[in-house]
Design a protein around this motif. Sequence first.
Motif, PDB file in Angstrom:
ATOM      1  N   LEU A  30       0.831  -1.206   0.000  1.00 14.42           N
ATOM      2  CA  LEU A  30       0.000   0.000   0.000  1.00 14.42           C
ATOM      3  C   LEU A  30       0.866   1.257   0.000  1.00 14.42           C
ATOM      4  CD1 LEU A  30      -2.790   1.399   0.232  1.00 14.42           C
ATOM      5  CD2 LEU A  30      -2.564   1.158   2.723  1.00 14.42           C
ATOM      6  N   GLY A  31       1.888   1.277   0.839  1.00 11.57           N
ATOM      7  CA  GLY A  31       2.778   2.437   0.914  1.00 11.57           C
ATOM      8  C   GLY A  31       3.516   2.690  -0.390  1.00 11.57           C
ATOM      9  N   ILE A  32       3.968   1.623  -1.049  1.00 11.09           N
ATOM     10  CA  ILE A  32       4.667   1.777  -2.322  1.00 11.09           C
ATOM     11  C   ILE A  32       3.712   2.309  -3.388  1.00 11.09           C
ATOM     12  CG2 ILE A  32       5.743   0.495  -4.224  1.00 11.09           C
ATOM     13  CD1 ILE A  32       7.083  -1.283  -2.090  1.00 11.09           C
ATOM     14  N   VAL A  33       2.513   1.750  -3.454  1.00 12.40           N
ATOM     15  CA  VAL A  33       1.549   2.175  -4.478  1.00 12.40           C
ATOM     16  C   VAL A  33       1.168   3.639  -4.293  1.00 12.40           C
ATOM     17  CG1 VAL A  33      -0.822   1.850  -5.297  1.00 12.40           C
ATOM     18  CG2 VAL A  33       0.650  -0.132  -4.936  1.00 12.40           C
ATOM     19  N   VAL A  34       0.833   4.039  -3.072  1.00 13.85           N
ATOM     20  CA  VAL A  34       0.432   5.431  -2.820  1.00 13.85           C
ATOM     21  C   VAL A  34       1.601   6.383  -3.074  1.00 13.85           C
ATOM     22  CG1 VAL A  34      -0.376   7.055  -1.065  1.00 13.85           C
ATOM     23  CG2 VAL A  34      -1.397   4.786  -1.209  1.00 13.85           C
ATOM     24  N   SER A  35       2.792   6.006  -2.657  1.00 12.53           N
ATOM     25  CA  SER A  35       3.967   6.857  -2.891  1.00 12.53           C
ATOM     26  C   SER A  35       4.249   7.022  -4.377  1.00 12.53           C
ATOM     27  CB  SER A  35       5.194   6.264  -2.194  1.00 12.53           C
ATOM     28  OG  SER A  35       5.006   6.236  -0.804  1.00 12.53           O
ATOM     29  N   LEU A  36       4.144   5.934  -5.142  1.00 13.04           N
ATOM     30  CA  LEU A  36       4.361   6.031  -6.580  1.00 13.04           C
ATOM     31  C   LEU A  36       3.295   6.886  -7.253  1.00 13.04           C
ATOM     32  CD1 LEU A  36       5.509   2.408  -7.499  1.00 13.04           C
ATOM     33  CD2 LEU A  36       6.896   4.493  -7.481  1.00 13.04           C
ATOM     34  N   LEU A  37       2.052   6.789  -6.778  1.00 10.15           N
ATOM     35  CA  LEU A  37       0.997   7.648  -7.322  1.00 10.15           C
ATOM     36  C   LEU A  37       1.301   9.125  -7.067  1.00 10.15           C
ATOM     37  CD1 LEU A  37      -2.224   5.639  -6.393  1.00 10.15           C
ATOM     38  CD2 LEU A  37      -1.319   6.066  -8.682  1.00 10.15           C
ATOM     39  N   LEU A  38       1.778   9.432  -5.872  1.00 13.42           N
ATOM     40  CA  LEU A  38       2.110  10.825  -5.560  1.00 13.42           C
ATOM     41  C   LEU A  38       3.304  11.317  -6.376  1.00 13.42           C
ATOM     42  CD1 LEU A  38       1.523  10.767  -1.707  1.00 13.42           C
ATOM     43  CD2 LEU A  38       0.273  12.139  -3.381  1.00 13.42           C
ATOM     44  N   VAL A  39       4.314  10.476  -6.528  1.00 13.98           N
ATOM     45  CA  VAL A  39       5.466  10.859  -7.351  1.00 13.98           C
ATOM     46  C   VAL A  39       5.030  11.046  -8.796  1.00 13.98           C
ATOM     47  CG1 VAL A  39       7.678  10.047  -8.287  1.00 13.98           C
ATOM     48  CG2 VAL A  39       7.201   9.816  -5.845  1.00 13.98           C
ATOM     49  N   GLY A  40       4.151  10.172  -9.272  1.00 13.46           N
ATOM     50  CA  GLY A  40       3.636  10.298 -10.628  1.00 13.46           C
ATOM     51  C   GLY A  40       2.798  11.547 -10.835  1.00 13.46           C
ATOM     52  N   GLN A  41       2.136  11.992  -9.798  1.00  9.15           N
ATOM     53  CA  GLN A  41       1.320  13.206  -9.884  1.00  9.15           C
ATOM     54  C   GLN A  41       2.176  14.477  -9.820  1.00  9.15           C
ATOM     55  OE1 GLN A  41      -1.967  13.683 -10.405  1.00  9.15           O
ATOM     56  NE2 GLN A  41      -1.682  15.884 -10.248  1.00  9.15           N
ATOM     57  N   PHE A  42       3.137  14.497  -8.902  1.00  7.24           N
ATOM     58  CA  PHE A  42       3.916  15.716  -8.681  1.00  7.24           C
ATOM     59  C   PHE A  42       5.193  15.785  -9.516  1.00  7.24           C
ATOM     60  CE2 PHE A  42       1.172  15.730  -5.017  1.00  7.24           C
ATOM     61  CZ  PHE A  42       0.940  17.068  -4.791  1.00  7.24           C
ATOM     62  N   GLY A  43       5.681  14.646 -10.011  1.00  3.89           N
ATOM     63  CA  GLY A  43       6.914  14.628 -10.793  1.00  3.89           C
ATOM     64  C   GLY A  43       6.846  15.430 -12.073  1.00  3.89           C
ATOM     65  N   PRO A  44       5.843  15.175 -12.930  1.00  6.40           N
ATOM     66  CA  PRO A  44       5.780  15.941 -14.183  1.00  6.40           C
ATOM     67  C   PRO A  44       5.632  17.448 -13.972  1.00  6.40           C
ATOM     68  CG  PRO A  44       4.403  13.999 -14.327  1.00  6.40           C
ATOM     69  CD  PRO A  44       4.867  14.098 -12.902  1.00  6.40           C
ATOM     70  N   SER A  45       4.848  17.848 -12.962  1.00 16.96           N
ATOM     71  CA  SER A  45       4.706  19.291 -12.722  1.00 16.96           C
ATOM     72  C   SER A  45       5.994  19.888 -12.159  1.00 16.96           C
ATOM     73  CB  SER A  45       3.528  19.570 -11.792  1.00 16.96           C
ATOM     74  OG  SER A  45       3.720  18.962 -10.538  1.00 16.96           O
ATOM     75  N   LEU A  46       6.813  19.069 -11.516  1.00 15.61           N
ATOM     76  CA  LEU A  46       8.111  19.541 -11.036  1.00 15.61           C
ATOM     77  C   LEU A  46       9.007  19.915 -12.210  1.00 15.61           C
ATOM     78  CD1 LEU A  46      10.258  19.952  -8.785  1.00 15.61           C
ATOM     79  CD2 LEU A  46      10.812  17.533  -9.047  1.00 15.61           C
ATOM     80  N   PHE A  47       8.953  19.116 -13.284  1.00 17.92           N
ATOM     81  CA  PHE A  47       9.806  19.391 -14.437  1.00 17.92           C
ATOM     82  C   PHE A  47       9.258  20.522 -15.297  1.00 17.92           C
ATOM     83  CE2 PHE A  47      11.030  14.971 -13.448  1.00 17.92           C
ATOM     84  CZ  PHE A  47      12.370  15.221 -13.189  1.00 17.92           C
ATOM     85  N   LYS A  48       7.945  20.761 -15.248  1.00 18.48           N
ATOM     86  CA  LYS A  48       7.374  21.872 -16.021  1.00 18.48           C
ATOM     87  C   LYS A  48       7.751  23.211 -15.405  1.00 18.48           C
ATOM     88  CE  LYS A  48       3.525  19.397 -17.991  1.00 18.48           C
ATOM     89  NZ  LYS A  48       2.095  19.130 -17.972  1.00 18.48           N
ATOM     90  N   LYS A  49       7.494  23.337 -14.116  1.00 23.74           N
ATOM     91  CA  LYS A  49       7.940  24.538 -13.414  1.00 23.74           C
ATOM     92  C   LYS A  49       8.460  24.103 -12.049  1.00 23.74           C
ATOM     93  CE  LYS A  49       3.306  25.975 -12.006  1.00 23.74           C
ATOM     94  NZ  LYS A  49       2.388  27.082 -11.953  1.00 23.74           N
ATOM     95  N   PHE A  50       9.704  24.403 -11.830  1.00 23.72           N
ATOM     96  CA  PHE A  50      10.410  23.941 -10.633  1.00 23.72           C
ATOM     97  C   PHE A  50       9.909  24.698  -9.411  1.00 23.72           C
ATOM     98  CE2 PHE A  50      13.875  23.730  -7.610  1.00 23.72           C
ATOM     99  CZ  PHE A  50      14.184  22.377  -7.663  1.00 23.72           C
ATOM    100  N   LYS A  51       9.148  23.989  -8.585  1.00 27.74           N
ATOM    101  CA  LYS A  51       8.666  24.559  -7.325  1.00 27.74           C
ATOM    102  C   LYS A  51       9.077  23.624  -6.199  1.00 27.74           C
ATOM    103  CE  LYS A  51       4.449  25.894  -7.035  1.00 27.74           C
ATOM    104  NZ  LYS A  51       2.987  25.906  -7.125  1.00 27.74           N
ATOM    105  N   VAL A  52       9.738  24.201  -5.195  1.00 24.99           N
ATOM    106  CA  VAL A  52      10.183  23.387  -4.075  1.00 24.99           C
ATOM    107  C   VAL A  52       8.994  22.861  -3.292  1.00 24.99           C
ATOM    108  CG1 VAL A  52      11.456  23.430  -1.897  1.00 24.99           C
ATOM    109  CG2 VAL A  52      12.403  24.558  -3.909  1.00 24.99           C
ATOM    110  N   MET A  53       8.023  23.730  -3.065  1.00 33.37           N
ATOM    111  CA  MET A  53       6.866  23.345  -2.255  1.00 33.37           C
ATOM    112  C   MET A  53       5.635  23.353  -3.129  1.00 33.37           C
ATOM    113  SD  MET A  53       6.308  22.461   0.742  1.00 33.37           S
ATOM    114  CE  MET A  53       5.018  22.295   1.930  1.00 33.37           C
ATOM    115  N   PRO A  54       4.926  22.319  -3.290  1.00 32.07           N
ATOM    116  CA  PRO A  54       5.092  21.004  -2.692  1.00 32.07           C
ATOM    117  C   PRO A  54       5.800  20.003  -3.591  1.00 32.07           C
ATOM    118  CG  PRO A  54       2.926  21.105  -3.655  1.00 32.07           C
ATOM    119  CD  PRO A  54       3.606  22.440  -3.929  1.00 32.07           C
ATOM    120  N   ASN A  55       6.002  20.348  -4.883  1.00 29.84           N
ATOM    121  CA  ASN A  55       6.451  19.365  -5.869  1.00 29.84           C
ATOM    122  C   ASN A  55       7.745  18.652  -5.502  1.00 29.84           C
ATOM    123  OD1 ASN A  55       4.220  20.244  -7.255  1.00 29.84           O
ATOM    124  ND2 ASN A  55       5.360  21.429  -8.750  1.00 29.84           N
ATOM    125  N   LEU A  56       8.812  19.406  -5.264  1.00 30.76           N
ATOM    126  CA  LEU A  56      10.108  18.798  -5.000  1.00 30.76           C
ATOM    127  C   LEU A  56      10.079  17.970  -3.718  1.00 30.76           C
ATOM    128  CD1 LEU A  56      13.067  18.450  -5.801  1.00 30.76           C
ATOM    129  CD2 LEU A  56      13.583  20.503  -4.490  1.00 30.76           C
TER     130      LEU A  56
END
Length: 104
Positions: free
Chosen positions: A59-85
């Motif tokens: 469960l922890g791996i699945v939820v963590s991967l979902l969050l990384v998948g959600q916030f990762g692409p937006s991190l590369f579009k515009k670099f924001k420390v909070m909350p993306n990074l």
Amino acid sequence: MDLPVIVTGIFGAFVIFGGVMGYVKASSKASLIAGGITGGLLLLSAFLIARNYAAGIILGIVVSLLLVGQFGPSLFKKFKVMPNLLVVILGVITVVTLAASFYQ
């Protein structure tokens, strides 16, 4: 306490806090709901890991991967420390910790 329990619990608490902050700053009910659900699932995962249930690790791996998948692409579009990074870093740390724990 076990390291996977601590890491997952910290990540869960951070996600819940981030959802509350998104609601306070931007009046985003979506942030509050998503942060509450995913953070709650991470805290449930930590609880299950502490009770030696393998489902908690999965469960922890699945939820963590979902969050990384959600916030990762937006991190590369515009670099924001909070909350993306922070979510991406904590998510990756959580996945690595839980995966290592799963294979021990």
